[in-house]
Scaffold this motif. Structure first.
Motif, mmCIF file in Angstrom:
data_model
loop_
_atom_site.group_PDB
_atom_site.id
_atom_site.type_symbol
_atom_site.label_atom_id
_atom_site.label_comp_id
_atom_site.label_asym_id
_atom_site.label_seq_id
_atom_site.Cartn_x
_atom_site.Cartn_y
_atom_site.Cartn_z
ATOM 1 N N PRO A 383 16.906 19.426 10.631
ATOM 2 C CA PRO A 383 17.624 18.257 11.134
ATOM 3 C C PRO A 383 16.914 16.946 10.788
ATOM 4 O O PRO A 383 15.725 16.984 10.467
ATOM 5 N N PRO A 384 17.603 15.837 10.845
ATOM 6 C CA PRO A 384 19.018 15.664 11.181
ATOM 7 C C PRO A 384 19.958 16.024 10.019
ATOM 8 O O PRO A 384 19.659 15.724 8.870
ATOM 9 N N VAL A 385 21.075 16.676 10.411
ATOM 10 C CA VAL A 385 22.091 17.075 9.421
ATOM 11 C C VAL A 385 23.423 16.445 9.818
ATOM 12 O O VAL A 385 23.783 16.442 10.996
ATOM 13 N N LEU A 386 24.109 15.918 8.838
ATOM 14 C CA LEU A 386 25.396 15.273 9.081
ATOM 15 C C LEU A 386 26.475 16.104 8.376
ATOM 16 O O LEU A 386 26.334 16.407 7.187
ATOM 17 N N ILE A 387 27.516 16.504 9.126
ATOM 18 C CA ILE A 387 28.591 17.309 8.511
ATOM 19 C C ILE A 387 29.892 16.507 8.513
ATOM 20 O O ILE A 387 30.316 16.028 9.569
ATOM 21 N N PHE A 388 30.498 16.383 7.352
ATOM 22 C CA PHE A 388 31.773 15.658 7.270
ATOM 23 C C PHE A 388 32.954 16.614 7.135
ATOM 24 O O PHE A 388 32.906 17.556 6.340
ATOM 25 N N VAL A 389 33.984 16.348 7.943
ATOM 26 C CA VAL A 389 35.241 17.092 7.824
ATOM 27 C C VAL A 389 36.363 16.084 7.608
ATOM 28 O O VAL A 389 36.164 14.885 7.787
ATOM 29 N N GLN A 390 37.568 16.586 7.264
ATOM 30 C CA GLN A 390 38.601 15.640 6.836
ATOM 31 C C GLN A 390 39.476 15.070 7.950
ATOM 32 O O GLN A 390 40.225 14.123 7.717
ATOM 33 N N SER A 391 39.404 15.652 9.162
ATOM 34 C CA SER A 391 40.259 15.111 10.227
ATOM 35 C C SER A 391 39.607 15.315 11.584
ATOM 36 O O SER A 391 38.693 16.147 11.734
ATOM 37 N N LYS A 392 40.089 14.586 12.569
ATOM 38 C CA LYS A 392 39.505 14.717 13.905
ATOM 39 C C LYS A 392 39.788 16.100 14.494
ATOM 40 O O LYS A 392 38.965 16.650 15.212
ATOM 41 N N GLU A 393 40.953 16.671 14.144
ATOM 42 C CA GLU A 393 41.275 18.014 14.655
ATOM 43 C C GLU A 393 40.242 19.005 14.148
ATOM 44 O O GLU A 393 39.742 19.841 14.892
ATOM 45 N N ARG A 394 39.905 18.875 12.873
ATOM 46 C CA ARG A 394 38.935 19.806 12.289
ATOM 47 C C ARG A 394 37.537 19.535 12.838
ATOM 48 O O ARG A 394 36.726 20.442 12.985
ATOM 49 N N ALA A 395 37.259 18.302 13.182
ATOM 50 C CA ALA A 395 35.959 17.973 13.781
ATOM 51 C C ALA A 395 35.832 18.707 15.125
ATOM 52 O O ALA A 395 34.794 19.299 15.427
ATOM 53 N N LYS A 396 36.903 18.678 15.898
ATOM 54 C CA LYS A 396 36.893 19.348 17.206
ATOM 55 C C LYS A 396 36.725 20.857 17.032
ATOM 56 O O LYS A 396 35.982 21.504 17.753
ATOM 57 N N GLU A 397 37.450 21.406 16.041
ATOM 58 C CA GLU A 397 37.370 22.864 15.801
ATOM 59 C C GLU A 397 35.957 23.281 15.407
ATOM 60 O O GLU A 397 35.416 24.244 15.934
ATOM 61 N N LEU A 398 35.375 22.532 14.502
ATOM 62 C CA LEU A 398 34.037 22.912 14.031
ATOM 63 C C LEU A 398 33.015 22.745 15.160
ATOM 64 O O LEU A 398 32.100 23.549 15.317
ATOM 65 N N TYR A 399 33.218 21.707 15.970
ATOM 66 C CA TYR A 399 32.318 21.503 17.094
ATOM 67 C C TYR A 399 32.365 22.719 18.025
ATOM 68 O O TYR A 399 31.328 23.242 18.462
#
Ligand SMILES: Nc1ncnc2c1ncn2[C@@H]1O[C@H](COP(=O)(O)OP(=O)(O)OP(=O)(O)O)[C@@H](O)[C@H]1O
Length: 573
Positions: A383-399
């Motif tokens: 860390p620190p690691v930053l992960i980018f996803v394409q939408s807020k829905e996918r951000a919630k899912e990955l979280y």
């Protein structure tokens, strides 16, 4: 002039009026007390100047002697004494003229030498410029005081921040703006663009004043506006400058017509609202900076920017555009609002930072991506690691997926509300067995969207999942790795995302996962990898060229958690 660089100056004629700024610098050097420090750094220049002075004097002496020799016979010829008086006055006038001519030719020579030094210096620092009469780049921060009378306070603040040398963009953009010129600048991510525009503004404003709003910096996101405000305050530490963020509370005031401050930082929408609904007066703004300007010129924000530019109606306003990516069409658009701007490009335009080692990984499918991520975290999580996803829905899912993995993870996306941000973090830390006190992450009584940013900065969060809302401008020190979990939607997005790592001379890593649907866009990324010096898959360069217009394909869900359990989990709605 050396043979190798002589071509750079072919056809240049010294125009004293046109180049008055540079010309006056040579004049000022002797008068200015502070300059001694700078001059002592550059002994070569000094000794050259002394030699040149001697050269002029010697030339005048030689010419005098020649004149004398010529004058002697005429005096001996009888009957011609009638011309004596008129002839005796002539040498004085000629002498004056010759002195003037010699001075001018010396200044011309000096000017060309300075141009030559500037060209070599720019080459060394990968600075490319275009425009008329471009001021010399800074050799060091001391020159800010010797050339431009910078306050000791500002120099001390820079030294205390650990800024020893100006970065290339600072070397060139600061003198450009200090000379009152508009600036169009493109420099890699993490290369110090913020100071490049804040420093000249602070210097030009000189002292705090209540004379309306004097400078405006527009940033595309609230997070970046926050960060820029904080940076400005650090640079101005110890001064009375009023540096204000146009916050939600401020914009809720009934009337802003009398509002004044030295520097106002805002997002475009808030500023437009303040101007149109709360009568904020921007007519006295002397400096306008559009940071991440290509983003601000995108369709969604263009109208707001247009109305801000119109509201800044001061005829002598100096406008500047900064970004790490500046497509040609933005340049063309920008030209319509800028006059006699200097274009400053560091390195190659629109390229990723060379400090980031880039990798492309084929993950096959959505399950493949999650597996690859978990595997890489299990092997080594640095860390620190930053992960980018394409939408807020996918951000919630990955979280939701990662929060059960005993990793200190957090999420940030555009519509994460304040309350959600805090309760979310508590649940997450509970899940990882490391509960923090509420006071650890509360900022006074306010819990803001930027808590996620602050916690990540403070090292309380190891992994931050984000949408492109923090892809631009955010300065997280020492992000070790950026993971593009979802392929970026444009080359610019790729450059900005991976640029959250490898900042201020540090090195970093970027991993981009891809699936079949991303393959048509690989060519652009491979090109970026190639031009920024990373290893790249050469086969990808052979793929067909594809015009890249916001690549955001429908992707299968990330979630492996059964729907009913997912609904119970506490991730933001
Ligand atoms: N002259 C300097 N010496 C050392 N560090 C510097 C100097 N100038 C800036 N920095 C540091 O470099 C980092 C990156 O600066 P900044 O955020 O201004 O980059 P940037 O070019 O605006 O990046 P981006 O394109 O991502 O917005 C910051 O942490 C800043 O404090």
């Amino acid at each position: 002039m050396e043979k190798g660089t002589a071509f750079l100056f072919a056809g240049i004629h010294f125009d004293k009026k046109k180049f008055s700024t540079d010309f006056s610098r040579f004049q000022e050097k002797k008068e200015n007390d502070k300059v001694s420090e700078y001059l002592s750094l550059d002994e070569n220049i000094e000794s050259e100047e002394e030699e040149e002075e001697k050269e002029v004097e010697e030339r005048v002496r030689v010419k005098k002697r020649k004149r004398k020799r010529k004058a002697v016979p005429s005096e001996t010829v009888e009957g011609f004494s009638v011309f004596k008086s008129s002839k005796s006055a002539a040498p004085v006038v000629n002498e004056e003229n010759e002195k003037l001519e010699d001075r001018l030719s010396l200044e011309k020579k000096k000017f060309h030498q300075q141009l030559e030094r500037d060209a070599l210096f720019r080459k060394k620092h990968n600075i490319h410029v275009s425009g008329n009469n471009i001021p010399s780049p800074l050799t060091d921060f001391v020159e800010l005081s010797s050339r431009y009378g910078c306050s000791a306070k500002l120099l001390r603040n820079l030294a205390e921040l650990g800024f020893k040398e100006p970065t290339p963009i600072q070397r060139q953009a600061i003198p450009v703006m200090l000379s009152g010129r508009e600036c169009f600048a493109c420099a890699p991510t993490g290369s110090g663009k913020t100071l490049a525009f804040v420093c000249p503004i602070l210097m030009k404003l000189k002292d705090a004043s209540k004379d309306g709003i004097r400078a405006v910096i527009v940033c595309p996101t609230r997070e970046l506006a926050n960060q820029t405000t904080r940076e400005c305050k650090k640079f101005a530490e110890g001064s009375k400058f009023r540096i204000k963020l146009l916050s939600k509370q401020l914009v809720q005031r009934a009337d802003l017509s009398q509002f004044s401050c030295d520097i106002l930082i805002s997002t475009p929408l808030r500023l437009k609202l303040a101007v149109h609904k709360k009568k904020m007066d921007l007519s006295r703004v002397a400096y306008l900076v559009l940071d991440e300007s290509d983003k601000l010129f995108e369709l969604g924000l263009l109208k707001q920017i247009d109305s801000i530019v119109k509201a800044c109606s001061n005829p002598s306003i100096v406008r500047s555009l900064f970004s790490a990516t500046l497509p040609d069409f933005i340049e063309e658009l920008a030209r319509t609002i800028m006059h006699d701007a200097v274009r400053v490009i560091i390195g190659r335009k629109n390229t990723a930072s060379e400090n980031v080692k880039q990798k492309l990984v084929f993950a096959g499918s959505e399950e493949g991506k999650l597996l690859a991520l978990r595997q890489s975290f299990a092997e080594s999580l640095n860390p620190p690691v930053l992960i980018f996803v394409q939408s807020k829905e996918r951000a919630k899912e990955l979280y939701a997926e990662l929060s059960v993995d005993n990793i200190r993870v957090d999420v940030i996306h555009a519509d994460l509300s304040q309350a959600q941000a805090s309760s979310f973090f508590l649940v997450l830390l509970g899940g990882s067995g490391k509960m923090l006190e509420k006071s650890d992450y509360m900022v006074g009584s306010q819990t803001m969207r930027h808590n996620a940013v602050d916690n990540f900065r403070a090292g309380k969060t190891w992994v931050l999942i984000a949408t492109d809302v923090i892809a631009r401008g955010m300065d997280f020190k020492a992000v070790n790795c950026v993971i593009n979990y979802d392929f970026p939607d444009s080359t610019a997005a790729y450059i900005h995302r991976i640029g959250r790592s490898g900042r201020a001379g540090r090195t970093g890593e970027a991993i981009t996962l891809y699936t079949e649907e991303d393959v048509p866009f690989l060519r652009n990324i491979a090109n970026e990898m190639k031009s920024s010096g990373s290893e790249f898959p050469s086969w990808a360069l052979g793929l067909r060229k594809k015009k890249w217009k916001k690549h955001r394909p429908r992707r299968d869900t990330i979630s492996t958690i059964p729907q009913d359990q997912g609904e119970e989990s506490n991730h933001p709605k």
